[in-house]
Structures are given as structure tokens and as C-alpha cells.
Motif scaffolding. Structure first.
Motif, PDB file in Angstrom:
ATOM      1  N   ASP A  25      16.052  10.896  31.264  1.00 55.43           N
ATOM      2  CA  ASP A  25      15.255  11.588  30.148  1.00 55.43           C
ATOM      3  C   ASP A  25      16.277  12.401  29.359  1.00 55.43           C
ATOM      4  O   ASP A  25      16.116  13.101  28.271  1.00 55.43           O
ATOM      5  N   GLY A  26      17.514  12.840  30.114  1.00 56.65           N
ATOM      6  CA  GLY A  26      18.240  13.903  29.670  1.00 56.65           C
ATOM      7  C   GLY A  26      18.134  15.396  30.078  1.00 56.65           C
ATOM      8  O   GLY A  26      16.958  15.495  30.769  1.00 56.65           O
ATOM      9  N   LEU A  27      19.289  16.187  30.063  1.00 57.81           N
ATOM     10  CA  LEU A  27      18.824  17.402  30.654  1.00 57.81           C
ATOM     11  C   LEU A  27      18.343  18.718  29.519  1.00 57.81           C
ATOM     12  O   LEU A  27      18.558  18.486  28.346  1.00 57.81           O
ATOM     13  N   ALA A  28      17.551  19.296  30.101  1.00 59.48           N
ATOM     14  CA  ALA A  28      16.635  20.228  29.106  1.00 59.48           C
ATOM     15  C   ALA A  28      17.852  21.499  29.135  1.00 59.48           C
ATOM     16  O   ALA A  28      17.672  22.249  30.131  1.00 59.48           O
ATOM     17  N   ILE A  29      18.313  21.652  28.050  1.00 52.62           N
ATOM     18  CA  ILE A  29      19.284  22.955  28.166  1.00 52.62           C
ATOM     19  C   ILE A  29      18.929  23.811  27.154  1.00 52.62           C
ATOM     20  O   ILE A  29      18.313  23.555  25.916  1.00 52.62           O
ATOM     21  N   PRO A  30      18.756  25.180  27.339  1.00 51.51           N
ATOM     22  CA  PRO A  30      18.278  26.173  26.507  1.00 51.51           C
ATOM     23  C   PRO A  30      19.163  26.300  25.149  1.00 51.51           C
ATOM     24  O   PRO A  30      20.116  26.167  25.284  1.00 51.51           O
ATOM     25  N   ASN A  31      18.245  26.354  23.979  1.00 57.89           N
ATOM     26  CA  ASN A  31      19.124  26.405  22.681  1.00 57.89           C
ATOM     27  C   ASN A  31      20.093  27.519  22.619  1.00 57.89           C
ATOM     28  O   ASN A  31      21.285  27.405  22.242  1.00 57.89           O
ATOM     29  N   SER A  32      20.015  28.504  23.393  1.00 59.01           N
ATOM     30  CA  SER A  32      21.067  29.802  23.407  1.00 59.01           C
ATOM     31  C   SER A  32      22.027  29.505  24.143  1.00 59.01           C
ATOM     32  O   SER A  32      23.150  29.638  23.704  1.00 59.01           O
ATOM     33  N   LEU A  33      22.033  28.456  25.141  1.00 60.24           N
ATOM     34  CA  LEU A  33      23.362  28.030  25.724  1.00 60.24           C
ATOM     35  C   LEU A  33      24.034  27.130  25.006  1.00 60.24           C
ATOM     36  O   LEU A  33      25.246  27.042  24.982  1.00 60.24           O
TER      37      LEU A  33
END
Length: 357
Positions: A321-329
Motif C-alpha cells: 500500500d505504500g508508506l504513510a509519511i507525515p506531510n511535514s516530513l
């Protein structure tokens, strides 16, 4: 807010940034692989969130770009290495590769390392050892972040420990733990997401319970897991890492500051076939795993998990599904890529991934 990102594309971007910091292709790959592995396993506190600090320390000269890893002392079954203040992953891959090579002819080999830096998760290195038919034991020290039993100030690190056991049909058993009730990286993870931490995780500099991760980062401390047991285990890990390698101890170890980290590690590989046939051992492990998983469960529990199993299950989902990365990062990584002048065509491709959905 978070966005789903393909792990490979994220890894390629991060490697490209490191290459612009004059890091060799292999060193960049070794470093990013460990960080992406952590994110895939759901251990975001030790994933790509760490890269900006690595880059800052590289830029300011606090980490040596291409270290000379020196052999301080060696014997038939052991060695002490000086990591040359290199990236922790570069130093650790050197040590793990050395153990894998040495145990082709020796039943056990151990390496204590000094003068290194943050190396990601301990399990990443222990896992490599178990993949080669070894029981892998990996530890590291970190700066003081916990009080000793009865103490009112931080004097010991929440030093991580990983032990990896090969299996046959079952997943390998991989213990990966910090000696605090939560890893400090979890505090950083909550901080990056702008979330409060649960009450009881940590206290601020005044010794007061807090749910604000900023207060913990600015001089607060965590609690040892199991009270005196976690404290005692942390002291033993310090002995295996810094004391055994004659490395830095106490406040001379720094990870979350703009300065050389002075971190020490310990790696050990034990050949299983020195005790019994490897295939026989794996069958024994499989039997034991099923014995545990067939435990009668309490109400509301659907499955019993072995150490490391939940993380591997999470890895399979994230690979799909892909990695959930914070928008800020993500914003920070794009800015770092632009600053480093990463190839524009490659960066445009990454923009496309970031803006999907």
C-alpha cells in the motif's frame, strides 16, 4: 496529515540526497535501506524521520562522510573497531559483514564498536545475522535519557537490544526493544506529527508528567521498562558497548544534538550448527512457535504473536500500500533535495508521487 508514498521511490530520493552530500553509493544505500526497513515495519521512529538530522550533521562536519574504520584489537573470536565517526549504518554494515565472513569458519564472533553514530533499528542488523544461519545479538548505547532506580535525573540510556532467531516455515523470532517503556524515537515521531504523547510515557525537565513531546525533547526523560529490571539491563548493555570498546559513556554520548554522537555498538553471531544441525534447529523453532500460537486466548484476542511477527505483517501491508509519511516530513525532504540540487527530472517524478490523491 500523512500521504502514502512508494517505499522504493522514497528510498531513491533519500539516496540521491545523500549522494549530493558526497556519500558513496554503497554508504548511501546501506544507510537508507535501514531507514526504509524501519518505516516498512511500522517503526517510524527509526525511519526516514532520522535523515534530516543525519544530513545536518554531515553538512556541519559532525559525521565523517567516508570514515576510516580501524581495527583497534582483534583475537580469534572477537574484535574492537573504531567507527571513525561514520554514519552508524555504514559502520554497522561493516561489522555485520565481518561477522558473517568470520563465522564461515568460526562458531562465534563478536565485535564491539566505538566512535559511531545512530544506526537505525537494532533488529535490522540482527535480522541479517539470522538470515545467515546465526543467532544474532545486537545492542547499542544512547545518551542518558532515564534515571537509575531511585534517581531524579537521567544517567542511563534506554539502550536498545535485538536478538534474532532463525526459523523454518515460521517467521524468524526477532526481539527488538528499548530498555525504556517507549523508545525516544516514538517521542520524536509524535512531535513530527504534532500529536500529544500518552500520559505516563515521560516527564519534563522539572520531573512533572507531560503529554507534550516538545517538553520531553527539551530536557525531559523516560522511565525504564519494568523499573529496576530495565535499568539493570541498560547498564549491562552499556558494558557490552562503550565499556568493552573503551568508548564514550554518559553525557559524552549525544544523538539529538549537533555534535559527533560518540555512540558504541555490540554485535555477536552464534553459529547454530555448532550446537545442532541448522535444519533440525529450525524445525524445533517451528514447533515452539506453534506451541505458543496455539495458546488459549483471553476474550477479545484473535491471535497470539511471537516477537517481531506483528512488524513483519505490517511490512507486507506497507510494501503493497505504500508508506504513510507525515506531510511535514515530505515537505522537509523535498526542501533538502532542492537544496542539494537533486536531479530536477527525478525530483519532478517525486512531486508526482507526493501529490497523488
Amino acid at each position: 496529515m500523512e500521504k502514502k508514498i512508494c517505499a522504493k521511490k522514497l528510498g531513491d530520493l533519500c539516496e540521491s540526497i545523500l549522494r549530493k552530500y558526497e556519500i558513496s553509493e554503497k554508504s548511501a544505500s546501506d544507510t537508507v535501506k535501514s531507514l526504509i526497513d524501519a518505516d516498512l515495519l511500522g517503526i517510524n521512529s527509526h525511519g526516514i524521520i532520522r535523515l534530516p538530522l543525519y544530513l545536518q550533521n554531515l553538512k556541519e562536519g559532525y559525521i565523517t562522510k567516508e570514515p576510516i574504520i580501524n581495527e583497534v584489537k582483534t583475537s580469534f573470536n572477537a574484535a574492537v573497531l573504531d567507527g571513525g565517526n561514520g554514519l552508524g549504518q555504514v559502520v554497522s554494515q561493516h561489522a555485520v559483514d565481518r561477522i558473517i565472513e568470520e563465522t564461515k569458519e568460526k562458531d562465534i564472533y563478536a565485535i564491539s564498536v566505538r566512535n559511531s553514530n545512530h544506526f537505525g533499528t537494532a533488529r535490522y542488523w540482527a535480522d541479517q545475522l539470522q538470515e545467515h544461519g546465526l543467532i544474532g545479538i545486537v545492542t547499542s548505547n544512547v545518551p542518558p535519557i532515564m534515571p537509575p532506580t531511585g534517581g531524579a535525573e537521567a544517567r542511563v540510556g534506554n539502550n536498545p537490544l535485538s536478538i534474532a532467531i532463525p526459523a523454518g516455515e515460521s517467521q524468524p523470532i526477532i526481539l527488538d526493544m528499548a530498555t525504556s517503556n517507549v523508545p525516544f524515537g516514538r517521542i520524536l515521531d509524535f512531535q513530527s506529527k504534532g500529536k500529544e504523547i500518552p500520559k505516563g510515557w515521560a516527564v519534563n525537565a522539572a520531573g512533572e508528567h507531560t503529554t507534550d513531546p516538545d517538553e520531553v525533547v527539551k530536557g525531559g526523560y523516560l522511565f525504564p521498562v519494568g523499573g529496576p529490571k530495565g535499568y539493570g539491563l541498560s547498564v549491562i548493555i552499556e558494558a557490552l558497548t562503550s565499556l568493552l570498546s573503551n568508548g564514550a559513556v554518559g553525557n559524552d554520548i549525544r544523538i539529538h544534538h549537533n555534535t559527533p554522537n560518540n555512540v558504541s555498538h555490540f554485535f555477536m553471531g552464534i553459529r547454530i550448527d555448532a550446537f545442532m544441525g541448522l535444519d533440525q534447529f529450525k524445525r524445533q523453532v517451528d514447533y515452539y512457535v506453534q506451541f505458543i500460537k496455539n495458546t488459549k486466548r483471553i476474550e477479545g484476542v484473535d491471535e497470539i504473536f511471537l516477537p517481531g511477527e506483528m512488524e513483519v505483517n505490517k511490512q507486507k501491508v506497507n510494501e503493497k500500500d505504500g508508506l504513510a509519511i507525515p506531510n511535514s516530513l515530505l515537505t522537509q525532504l523535498v526542501a533538502l533535495a532542492e537544496e542539494a540540487k537533486v536531479d530536477e527530472v527525478y525530483l519532478r517524478s517525486f512531486y508526482d508521487v507526493v501529490t497523488e490523491g
